[in-house]
Design an enzyme around this catalytic site. Structure first.
Site, PDB file in Angstrom:
ATOM      1  CG  MET A  34      -1.576  -1.085   1.007  1.00  0.00           C
ATOM      2  SD  MET A  34      -3.441  -1.280   1.883  1.00  0.00           S
ATOM      3  CE  MET A  34      -2.925  -0.497   3.629  1.00  0.00           C
ATOM      4  CG  LEU A  37       7.318   1.499  -1.003  1.00  0.00           C
ATOM      5  CD1 LEU A  37       7.464   1.281  -1.920  1.00  0.00           C
ATOM      6  CD2 LEU A  37       6.579   0.408  -0.757  1.00  0.00           C
ATOM      7  CG  HIS A  38       8.886   0.276   5.753  1.00  0.00           C
ATOM      8  ND1 HIS A  38       8.693  -1.367   6.022  1.00  0.00           N
ATOM      9  CD2 HIS A  38       7.572   0.429   5.929  1.00  0.00           C
ATOM     10  CE1 HIS A  38       8.054  -2.254   6.500  1.00  0.00           C
ATOM     11  NE2 HIS A  38       7.105  -1.765   6.552  1.00  0.00           N
ATOM     12  CG  HIS A  41       7.306  -1.839   2.282  1.00  0.00           C
ATOM     13  ND1 HIS A  41       7.121  -0.762   3.188  1.00  0.00           N
ATOM     14  CD2 HIS A  41       5.942  -2.415   1.896  1.00  0.00           C
ATOM     15  CE1 HIS A  41       6.275  -0.859   3.746  1.00  0.00           C
ATOM     16  NE2 HIS A  41       4.880  -2.203   3.018  1.00  0.00           N
ATOM     17  N   GLY A 152       4.448 -10.115   3.800  1.00  0.00           N
ATOM     18  CA  GLY A 152       6.052  -9.976   4.644  1.00  0.00           C
ATOM     19  C   GLY A 152       5.141 -11.114   6.269  1.00  0.00           C
ATOM     20  CG  ASP A 155       0.699  -6.977   8.173  1.00  0.00           C
ATOM     21  OD1 ASP A 155       0.057  -6.416   9.100  1.00  0.00           O
ATOM     22  OD2 ASP A 155       1.039  -6.811   7.706  1.00  0.00           O
ATOM     23  CB  SER A 191       3.237   1.993   6.461  1.00  0.00           C
ATOM     24  OG  SER A 191       3.398   1.523   5.793  1.00  0.00           O
ATOM     25  NE  ARG A 192      -2.883   1.403   9.533  1.00  0.00           N
ATOM     26  CZ  ARG A 192      -3.308   0.727   9.248  1.00  0.00           C
ATOM     27  NH1 ARG A 192      -2.836  -0.439   8.398  1.00  0.00           N
ATOM     28  NH2 ARG A 192      -4.653   0.451   8.564  1.00  0.00           N
TER      29      ARG A 192
HETATM   30  O1  PAF Z   1      -0.049  -5.739   3.910  1.00  0.00           O
HETATM   31  C1  PAF Z   1      -0.836  -4.952   3.255  1.00  0.00           C
HETATM   32  O2  PAF Z   1       0.355  -4.180   2.814  1.00  0.00           O
HETATM   33  C2  PAF Z   1      -1.824  -5.292   2.277  1.00  0.00           C
HETATM   34  O3  PAF Z   1      -2.842  -5.745   3.227  1.00  0.00           O
HETATM   35  C3  PAF Z   1      -2.530  -5.860   0.759  1.00  0.00           C
HETATM   36  C4  PAF Z   1      -1.182  -7.100   1.040  1.00  0.00           C
HETATM   37  C5  PAF Z   1      -1.046  -4.781  -0.047  1.00  0.00           C
HETATM   38  C6  PAF Z   1      -3.468  -5.570   0.652  1.00  0.00           C
HETATM   39  O4  PAF Z   1      -3.964  -4.336   0.253  1.00  0.00           O
END
Ligand code: PAF
Length: 283
Positions: A34, A37-38, A41, A152, A155, A191-192
């Site tokens: 989404m 990026l860090h 990613h 990743g 999650d 990212s948060r």
């Molecule tokens: O993990 C994420 O960044 C999002 O949930 C994903 C997998 C890109 C789906 O929008």
């Protein structure tokens, strides 16, 4: 010098671009993101480069996985910095649809995952989340048709849900998990994390410390309840509002009642102020 990757914004252009990447039977990896990026990613992209000949990164802040009360509007968007990072990584293609390209007028299909999506972890606190993730990831797979896709481990439940979906729907994509990248003090990159105040940022690594302590106790033979209570105490003392701190089977995400039910994973979600953090660790 790094060359900017090709950026595509419509499905027909994407199809042609991926077809041209595939000449001479090149394999394609997809890294769904989404944006914002860090280094976490970047490590996904590095793994993608090792697993396939060509790398496609999608950047799409997916509205269907956010509840109306969540941060879709304010989710960090750092386009220029993202493209610079992907150029430095020599990514071949960036798929960056707008909401209309992904969800055209009349769009009315939603995938409702079960199994690992309904085990009472993230789904308990974000009931809309995995439906939105599964739907957009299924679309990304159908659009890019990658050989492999990298997600990743940060999650962890999402990784399990997407892996299950790819198998259940015969999507022909191998889903690969990539290790969580941490700051020097143990905080998982996210990212948060930019939402944390300087004071909260100091406290945030306590989540990692709590998981490490519970994992250490479990490995040294402490009973599950006592080991998990020690980690819970660290989190609460640090001032988090705890959503869950649980030991689960790492494949099924079902609760475990004995230390023999391996592999196991500790999963945690907790709020510091208004920022919700999630993390996990293998035991
Ligand atoms: O993990 C994420 O960044 C999002 O949930 C994903 C997998 C890109 C789906 O929008």
């Amino acid at each position: 010098m790094s060359r900017s990757p090709m950026i595509v914004r419509t499905v027909p252009t994407l199809r042609r671009a991926v077809d041209s990447l595939r000449t001479r039977r090149a394999t394609v990896a997809l890294v769904p993101t989404m944006g914002a990026l860090h280094d976490g990613h970047v490590s996904l992209v590095d793994l993608a480069k090792r697993r396939a000949d060509k790398v496609v990164v999608s950047i799409f802040v997916n509205p269907t996985q956010f509840a109306p009360t969540e941060d879709f509007g304010s989710y960090p968007r750092t386009w220029k910095a993202d493209i610079a990072k992907l150029a430095a990584e020599k990514v071949d293609l960036v798929w960056h649809p707008d909401v209309k390209a992904m969800y055209p007028d009349g769009f009315s299909t939603r995938i409702l995952p079960e199994g690992p999506a309904t085990v009472g972890l993230e789904d308990r606190f974000r009931p809309h989340f995995f439906g939105g993730v599964a739907t957009v990831v299924a679309k990304l797979f159908a659009q890019v048709r990658p050989d492999v896709a990298i997600f990743g481990e940060k999650d962890f439940q999402q990784l399990r849900v997407v892996t299950r979906m790819a198998t259940d729907l015969d999507l022909g994509v191998k889903v690969i998990g990539s290790k969580t990248v941490r700051e020097r003090d143990g905080l998982a990159m996210s990212s948060r994390n930019v939402y944390l105040s300087p004071e909260e940022r100091q406290i945030a690594p306590e989540l990692y410390r709590a998981m490490k302590e519970s994992a250490r106790l479990l490995r040294s033979g402490t009973e599950i309840e006592a080991a998990m209570a020690a980690g819970t105490e660290i989190i609460k003392r640090a001032g988090f509002k705890l959503d869950y701190f649980e030991l689960r089977h790492a494949e099924t995400l079902a609760p475990v009642s004995s230390r023999d039910e391996r592999p196991m994973r500790i999963l945690v979600a907790a709020k510091l102020g208004t920022t919700r953090l999630i993390d996990n660790m293998g035991v």
